[in-house]
Scaffold this motif. Structure first.
Motif, PDB file in Angstrom:
ATOM      1  N   PRO A   1       0.823  -1.219   0.000  1.00 15.94           N
ATOM      2  CA  PRO A   1       0.000   0.000   0.000  1.00 15.94           C
ATOM      3  C   PRO A   1       0.853   1.264   0.000  1.00 15.94           C
ATOM      4  N   GLY A   2       0.393   2.248  -0.746  1.00 11.05           N
ATOM      5  CA  GLY A   2       1.108   3.505  -0.821  1.00 11.05           C
ATOM      6  C   GLY A   2       0.639   4.480   0.238  1.00 11.05           C
ATOM      7  N   VAL A   3       1.553   5.341   0.673  1.00  6.80           N
ATOM      8  CA  VAL A   3       1.190   6.396   1.611  1.00  6.80           C
ATOM      9  C   VAL A   3       0.216   7.345   0.908  1.00  6.80           C
ATOM     10  N   GLY A   4      -0.899   7.603   1.530  1.00 10.31           N
ATOM     11  CA  GLY A   4      -1.891   8.480   0.923  1.00 10.31           C
ATOM     12  C   GLY A   4      -2.666   7.834  -0.209  1.00 10.31           C
ATOM     13  N   GLY A   5      -2.596   6.507  -0.319  1.00  9.92           N
ATOM     14  CA  GLY A   5      -3.368   5.809  -1.340  1.00  9.92           C
ATOM     15  C   GLY A   5      -2.771   5.837  -2.727  1.00  9.92           C
ATOM     16  N   ALA A   6      -1.454   6.047  -2.840  1.00  9.65           N
ATOM     17  CA  ALA A   6      -0.795   6.087  -4.148  1.00  9.65           C
ATOM     18  C   ALA A   6      -0.939   4.748  -4.865  1.00  9.65           C
ATOM     19  N   ASN A   7      -1.046   4.797  -6.201  1.00 11.04           N
ATOM     20  CA  ASN A   7      -1.200   3.601  -7.026  1.00 11.04           C
ATOM     21  C   ASN A   7       0.177   3.152  -7.501  1.00 11.04           C
ATOM     22  N   ASN A   8       0.852   2.336  -6.697  1.00 15.25           N
ATOM     23  CA  ASN A   8       2.205   1.908  -7.037  1.00 15.25           C
ATOM     24  C   ASN A   8       2.228   1.029  -8.278  1.00 15.25           C
ATOM     25  N   PHE A   9       1.191   0.247  -8.490  1.00 16.94           N
ATOM     26  CA  PHE A   9       1.136  -0.623  -9.666  1.00 16.94           C
ATOM     27  C   PHE A   9       1.218   0.202 -10.947  1.00 16.94           C
ATOM     28  N   ALA A  10       0.551   1.343 -10.967  1.00 14.80           N
ATOM     29  CA  ALA A  10       0.601   2.218 -12.142  1.00 14.80           C
ATOM     30  C   ALA A  10       2.006   2.774 -12.345  1.00 14.80           C
ATOM     31  N   ASP A  11       2.690   3.121 -11.245  1.00 20.03           N
ATOM     32  CA  ASP A  11       4.074   3.602 -11.346  1.00 20.03           C
ATOM     33  C   ASP A  11       4.975   2.542 -11.978  1.00 20.03           C
ATOM     34  N   ILE A  12       4.767   1.287 -11.580  1.00 21.78           N
ATOM     35  CA  ILE A  12       5.575   0.191 -12.123  1.00 21.78           C
ATOM     36  C   ILE A  12       5.352   0.041 -13.621  1.00 21.78           C
ATOM     37  N   GLN A  13       4.091   0.027 -14.029  1.00 20.81           N
ATOM     38  CA  GLN A  13       3.775  -0.123 -15.450  1.00 20.81           C
ATOM     39  C   GLN A  13       4.413   0.991 -16.275  1.00 20.81           C
ATOM     40  N   ALA A  14       4.295   2.211 -15.785  1.00 19.01           N
ATOM     41  CA  ALA A  14       4.876   3.349 -16.508  1.00 19.01           C
ATOM     42  C   ALA A  14       6.389   3.276 -16.534  1.00 19.01           C
ATOM     43  N   GLY A  15       6.997   2.901 -15.414  1.00 18.24           N
ATOM     44  CA  GLY A  15       8.447   2.829 -15.333  1.00 18.24           C
ATOM     45  C   GLY A  15       9.024   1.761 -16.240  1.00 18.24           C
ATOM     46  N   LEU A  16       8.421   0.580 -16.246  1.00 15.51           N
ATOM     47  CA  LEU A  16       8.915  -0.504 -17.105  1.00 15.51           C
ATOM     48  C   LEU A  16       8.817  -0.111 -18.576  1.00 15.51           C
ATOM     49  N   ALA A  17       7.702   0.476 -18.964  1.00 14.60           N
ATOM     50  CA  ALA A  17       7.536   0.881 -20.359  1.00 14.60           C
ATOM     51  C   ALA A  17       8.557   1.937 -20.746  1.00 14.60           C
ATOM     52  N   ALA A  18       8.788   2.921 -19.876  1.00 19.63           N
ATOM     53  CA  ALA A  18       9.719   4.009 -20.188  1.00 19.63           C
ATOM     54  C   ALA A  18      11.149   3.504 -20.317  1.00 19.63           C
ATOM     55  N   VAL A  19      11.564   2.621 -19.441  1.00 23.49           N
ATOM     56  CA  VAL A  19      12.939   2.099 -19.501  1.00 23.49           C
ATOM     57  C   VAL A  19      13.133   1.237 -20.741  1.00 23.49           C
ATOM     58  N   ARG A  20      12.174   0.405 -21.059  1.00 21.03           N
ATOM     59  CA  ARG A  20      12.300  -0.427 -22.257  1.00 21.03           C
ATOM     60  C   ARG A  20      12.367   0.439 -23.517  1.00 21.03           C
ATOM     61  N   GLN A  21      11.557   1.480 -23.573  1.00 22.90           N
ATOM     62  CA  GLN A  21      11.597   2.368 -24.738  1.00 22.90           C
ATOM     63  C   GLN A  21      12.928   3.104 -24.829  1.00 22.90           C
ATOM     64  N   ALA A  22      13.425   3.601 -23.693  1.00 23.97           N
ATOM     65  CA  ALA A  22      14.710   4.306 -23.691  1.00 23.97           C
ATOM     66  C   ALA A  22      15.838   3.363 -24.059  1.00 23.97           C
ATOM     67  N   ARG A  23      15.748   2.127 -23.596  1.00 21.86           N
ATOM     68  CA  ARG A  23      16.771   1.127 -23.922  1.00 21.86           C
ATOM     69  C   ARG A  23      16.796   0.853 -25.418  1.00 21.86           C
ATOM     70  N   ASP A  24      15.639   0.764 -26.022  1.00 16.74           N
ATOM     71  CA  ASP A  24      15.566   0.530 -27.470  1.00 16.74           C
ATOM     72  C   ASP A  24      16.092   1.732 -28.257  1.00 16.74           C
ATOM     73  N   ARG A  25      15.776   2.928 -27.799  1.00 14.27           N
ATOM     74  CA  ARG A  25      16.191   4.145 -28.507  1.00 14.27           C
ATOM     75  C   ARG A  25      17.690   4.366 -28.454  1.00 14.27           C
ATOM     76  N   ASN A  26      18.281   4.078 -27.314  1.00 13.78           N
ATOM     77  CA  ASN A  26      19.674   4.467 -27.087  1.00 13.78           C
ATOM     78  C   ASN A  26      20.701   3.404 -27.468  1.00 13.78           C
TER      79      ASN A  26
END
Length: 405
Positions: free
Chosen positions: A183-208
């Motif tokens: 559970p996140g402090v203040g009800g933060a949606n950590n699952f959404a953070d994970i999804q966004a983070g994984l997608a961003a790193v994979r895209q940056a890895r492909d680009r660079n």
């Protein structure tokens, strides 16, 4: 020969094409693993307490965390950090500039260890990117254990460093189950953070064209809430990560916490407090199903195209799993602590300890001394000597440093 945690062969074989492009990383990992395999030859039982090369520097770089995960001994249900002053934690943190001085000293003294960042949540440390960039430039491969916070926004920088390994904690296949366990402090949606983070790193890895770095690992702490859904976690993230690690929970019961306090006090002259954060009832209620889930994970990961799985500690079978969760005395062959001869554990305030999870014993502080000055100091050697002559302490049998390193 003492047992030690093992990286599954599939993890090595399926990712060797990436590591082969980075010999400055591969050589260090091979040396670390080789010394584990030959540990008794390098370190026969001795009263000297002397260690050789530093093979890893582990930085619990901040105590700050935006989650309150139930199985965490720091901020979890019984965590030893609960109720503490966050502003005071922040004030006591080691400045990034000091870490860089300490890294440079390591290299001058002939040590080139991988750097492991954790917390708390390491990306809440304001100098995290600076630490990652500079350590990488010095030839010290950096890995992080993160809950995904800020990863999406920092993805480009992490890939360019390059970060060697990004381990993301994933405890459920859906937002509902994951966020219930973490559970996140203040009800933060950590699952959404994970999804966004994984997608961003994979895209940056492909680009660079970063040579496949960072490797992306899913880390799952097995608990009473999620043990029926381990295969579902694998299926939900198999196209988003490069490998999976499933940890049996680290824990201690009250009886052995009291026994540890007595043993530790006899050895070192003061009463420890950290183990009480890891007292918890996280055991599953169906060991047969847990065993089935673990075996199915290994089965699904066998094909060459499937991401590999490592289970730490590598315990399978209904009876052995039951023993792990109900008999704290059982060590499954893990009879010597390797990590105190290979790894330094540095807390957010700079205290250096031999122990990762139960860091009551402190040998010095890196704000006042370098790691190399403390590595074979009298206090460090006394701790190693105690474990060599009097054996492991009660708390050791469910410690990441013993069974997970």
């Amino acid at each position: 020969m003492p047992e030690h945690s093992k990286v599954a062969l599939g993890v090595v074989l399926k990712n060797i094409h990436r590591l082969a492009r980075h010999p400055w990383i591969y050589s260090k990992l091979a040396a670390l693993q080789g010394e584990k395999w030959l540990f008794n030859r390098f370190y026969p039982p001795s009263k000297e307490g002397l260690a050789r090369r530093i093979r890893q520097v582990s930085l619990r770089i901040t105590d700050l965390c935006n989650l309150r995960c139930h199985t965490c001994g720091q901020w979890g249900d019984q965590g030893f950090l609960r109720g503490q002053d966050l502003k005071e934690f922040k004030k006591q943190e080691v400045p990034a500039a000091r870490y860089l001085e300490v890294f440079e000293d390591l290299v001058r003294q002939g040590h080139h260890p991988p750097i492991y960042l954790w917390g708390g949540e390491p990306m809440l440390y304001e100098g995290a990117l600076e630490v990652i960039d500079t350590a990488s430039k010095l030839g010290l491969p950096v890995s992080i254990a993160t809950n995904g916070t800020r990863i999406a926004g920092f993805a480009e920088r992490l890939v360019k460093a390059p970060l060697f390994l990004m381990q993301v904690s994933i405890d459920g296949p859906t937002a509902a189950l994951h966020n219930q366990a973490r559970p996140g402090v203040g009800g933060a949606n950590n699952f959404a953070d994970i999804q966004a983070g994984l997608a961003a790193v994979r895209q940056a890895r492909d680009r660079n064209g970063s040579g496949g770095l960072p490797l992306i690992a899913s880390l799952t702490t097995i608990s009473r809430e999620n043990f029926r859904y381990l295969v579902d976690i694998y299926d939900a993230f198999r196209d988003k990560v490069d490998l999976f690690v499933f940890y049996l929970s680290w824990w201690i019961d009250r009886k052995n916490a009291r026994a540890h306090a007595e043993d530790f006090s006899r050895r070192f002259g003061f009463v420890p407090t950290r183990p009480w954060g890891w007292v918890g009832d996280w055991r599953p209620d169906d060991y047969q199903e847990m065993s089935r889930q673990l075996r199915e994970l290994l089965k699904r990961s066998r094909s060459w195209s499937a991401p590999p799985v490592t289970i730490i500690p590598s315990i399978l079978g209904e009876e052995d799993l039951r023993t792990y969760y109900t008999d704290h005395r059982a060590r499954f062959g893990f009879d010597r602590c390797l990590s105190i001869y290979q790894v330094v554990e540095i807390n957010s305030n700079g205290d250096l300890s031999p122990c990762r999870d139960y860091h009551d014993y402190v040998v010095g502080n890196i704000k006042e001394a370098t790691i190399t000055e403390l590595w074979n100091s009298p206090a460090y050697r006394d701790f190693r000597r105690s474990l060599a002559t009097d054996g492991l302490m009660p708390v050791c049998s469910r410690c990441c440093g013993l069974m997970g390193y």
